[in-house]
Scaffold this active site. Structure first.
Site, PDB file in Angstrom:
ATOM      1  N   ASP A 193     -46.402 103.845 134.348  1.00 17.51           N
ATOM      2  CA  ASP A 193     -47.152 103.473 133.149  1.00 17.51           C
ATOM      3  C   ASP A 193     -48.559 103.050 133.563  1.00 17.51           C
ATOM      4  O   ASP A 193     -48.727 102.326 134.548  1.00 17.51           O
ATOM      5  CB  ASP A 193     -46.442 102.327 132.427  1.00 17.51           C
ATOM      6  CG  ASP A 193     -46.942 102.113 131.013  1.00 17.51           C
ATOM      7  OD1 ASP A 193     -48.143 101.807 130.853  1.00 17.51           O
ATOM      8  OD2 ASP A 193     -46.136 102.228 130.080  1.00 17.51           O
ATOM      9  N   ILE A 194     -49.580 103.483 132.817  1.00 24.33           N
ATOM     10  CA  ILE A 194     -50.955 103.135 133.177  1.00 24.33           C
ATOM     11  C   ILE A 194     -51.326 101.718 132.750  1.00 24.33           C
ATOM     12  O   ILE A 194     -52.359 101.203 133.172  1.00 24.33           O
ATOM     13  CB  ILE A 194     -51.980 104.146 132.611  1.00 24.33           C
ATOM     14  CG1 ILE A 194     -51.943 104.184 131.089  1.00 24.33           C
ATOM     15  CG2 ILE A 194     -51.765 105.525 133.209  1.00 24.33           C
ATOM     16  CD1 ILE A 194     -53.103 104.955 130.478  1.00 24.33           C
TER      17      ILE A 194
ATOM     18  N   ASN B 278     -38.606 101.990 122.374  1.00 21.08           N
ATOM     19  CA  ASN B 278     -39.192 101.506 121.133  1.00 21.08           C
ATOM     20  C   ASN B 278     -39.136 102.609 120.080  1.00 21.08           C
ATOM     21  O   ASN B 278     -39.424 103.765 120.380  1.00 21.08           O
ATOM     22  CB  ASN B 278     -40.651 101.094 121.360  1.00 21.08           C
ATOM     23  CG  ASN B 278     -40.776  99.978 122.361  1.00 21.08           C
ATOM     24  OD1 ASN B 278     -39.971  99.066 122.403  1.00 21.08           O
ATOM     25  ND2 ASN B 278     -41.797 100.053 123.199  1.00 21.08           N
TER      26      ASN B 278
ATOM     27  N   GLY C 130     -42.456  98.748 117.937  1.00 22.19           N
ATOM     28  CA  GLY C 130     -43.448  98.744 119.004  1.00 22.19           C
ATOM     29  C   GLY C 130     -43.779 100.110 119.572  1.00 22.19           C
ATOM     30  O   GLY C 130     -44.468 100.204 120.585  1.00 22.19           O
ATOM     31  N   GLN C 131     -43.313 101.182 118.940  1.00 24.89           N
ATOM     32  CA  GLN C 131     -43.614 102.516 119.469  1.00 24.89           C
ATOM     33  C   GLN C 131     -45.076 102.840 119.251  1.00 24.89           C
ATOM     34  O   GLN C 131     -45.605 102.689 118.147  1.00 24.89           O
ATOM     35  CB  GLN C 131     -42.729 103.580 118.808  1.00 24.89           C
ATOM     36  CG  GLN C 131     -42.869 104.937 119.446  1.00 24.89           C
ATOM     37  CD  GLN C 131     -41.870 105.958 118.925  1.00 24.89           C
ATOM     38  OE1 GLN C 131     -41.140 105.706 117.970  1.00 24.89           O
ATOM     39  NE2 GLN C 131     -41.839 107.108 119.561  1.00 24.89           N
TER      40      GLN C 131
ATOM     41  N   HIS D   6     -39.307 108.100 124.733  1.00 24.17           N
ATOM     42  CA  HIS D   6     -39.417 107.712 126.137  1.00 24.17           C
ATOM     43  C   HIS D   6     -38.658 106.412 126.373  1.00 24.17           C
ATOM     44  O   HIS D   6     -38.452 105.623 125.467  1.00 24.17           O
ATOM     45  CB  HIS D   6     -40.871 107.583 126.581  1.00 24.17           C
ATOM     46  CG  HIS D   6     -41.692 106.638 125.766  1.00 24.17           C
ATOM     47  ND1 HIS D   6     -42.148 106.937 124.494  1.00 24.17           N
ATOM     48  CD2 HIS D   6     -42.173 105.396 126.032  1.00 24.17           C
ATOM     49  CE1 HIS D   6     -42.863 105.934 124.022  1.00 24.17           C
ATOM     50  NE2 HIS D   6     -42.888 104.965 124.939  1.00 24.17           N
TER      51      HIS D   6
ATOM     52  N   HIS E   6     -38.725 103.062 128.879  1.00 28.30           N
ATOM     53  CA  HIS E   6     -39.459 102.260 129.854  1.00 28.30           C
ATOM     54  C   HIS E   6     -38.458 101.691 130.853  1.00 28.30           C
ATOM     55  O   HIS E   6     -37.418 101.163 130.449  1.00 28.30           O
ATOM     56  CB  HIS E   6     -40.146 101.060 129.181  1.00 28.30           C
ATOM     57  CG  HIS E   6     -41.189 101.420 128.189  1.00 28.30           C
ATOM     58  ND1 HIS E   6     -42.533 101.367 128.488  1.00 28.30           N
ATOM     59  CD2 HIS E   6     -41.099 101.812 126.895  1.00 28.30           C
ATOM     60  CE1 HIS E   6     -43.222 101.715 127.406  1.00 28.30           C
ATOM     61  NE2 HIS E   6     -42.378 101.986 126.428  1.00 28.30           N
TER      62      HIS E   6
END
Length: 115
Positions: free
Chosen positions: A29-30, A86, A92-93, A99, A101
């Protein structure tokens, strides 16, 4: 399609890949929320869990098994990690490509759900 994760799958946007096969991709994740923060996505575009269909069951299972494998490869399986999916704006998407996390590398606070 203007999906950032589809662009990552297609190689149009670079990522720090940690796992890839013909059906799923895992990358860092960035904007990490933990010392270890990796996203696992299907290469097939599915906007969210709400859009998943019965025929996606095997692929969704592969996402979770890939998350388990990646957690082990990154050395966080023994100490523990959190998987988060999410769904929708209230969930919170932010990116509408399903995906998971993988969060770990430290003791995680927050959710205190007893099972």
């Amino acid at each position: 399609m203007d999906c950032i994760f589809c662009k990552i799958v297609n190689g149009d946007i670079p990522s720090q890949k940690v796992f890839e096969n013909d059906r799923v991709l895992a990358f860092r994740d960035i904007q990490p929320a933990a010392p270890t923060h990796v996203l696992v996505i299907p290469k097939k575009h599915i906007a969210s869990m709400n859009e998943a269909q019965d025929e996606d069951a095997e692929l969704l299972g592969e996402l979770l098994l890939t998350a388990k494998k990646v957690a082990a490869e990154l050395g966080i399986a023994e100490s523990g990690y959190r998987l988060v999916n999410n769904v929708g704006p209230n969930g919170g998407q932010v990116v509408y490509h399903i995906h998971v996390h993988i969060l770990g590398g430290e003791k995680l606070g927050g959710l205190n759900v007893k099972a």
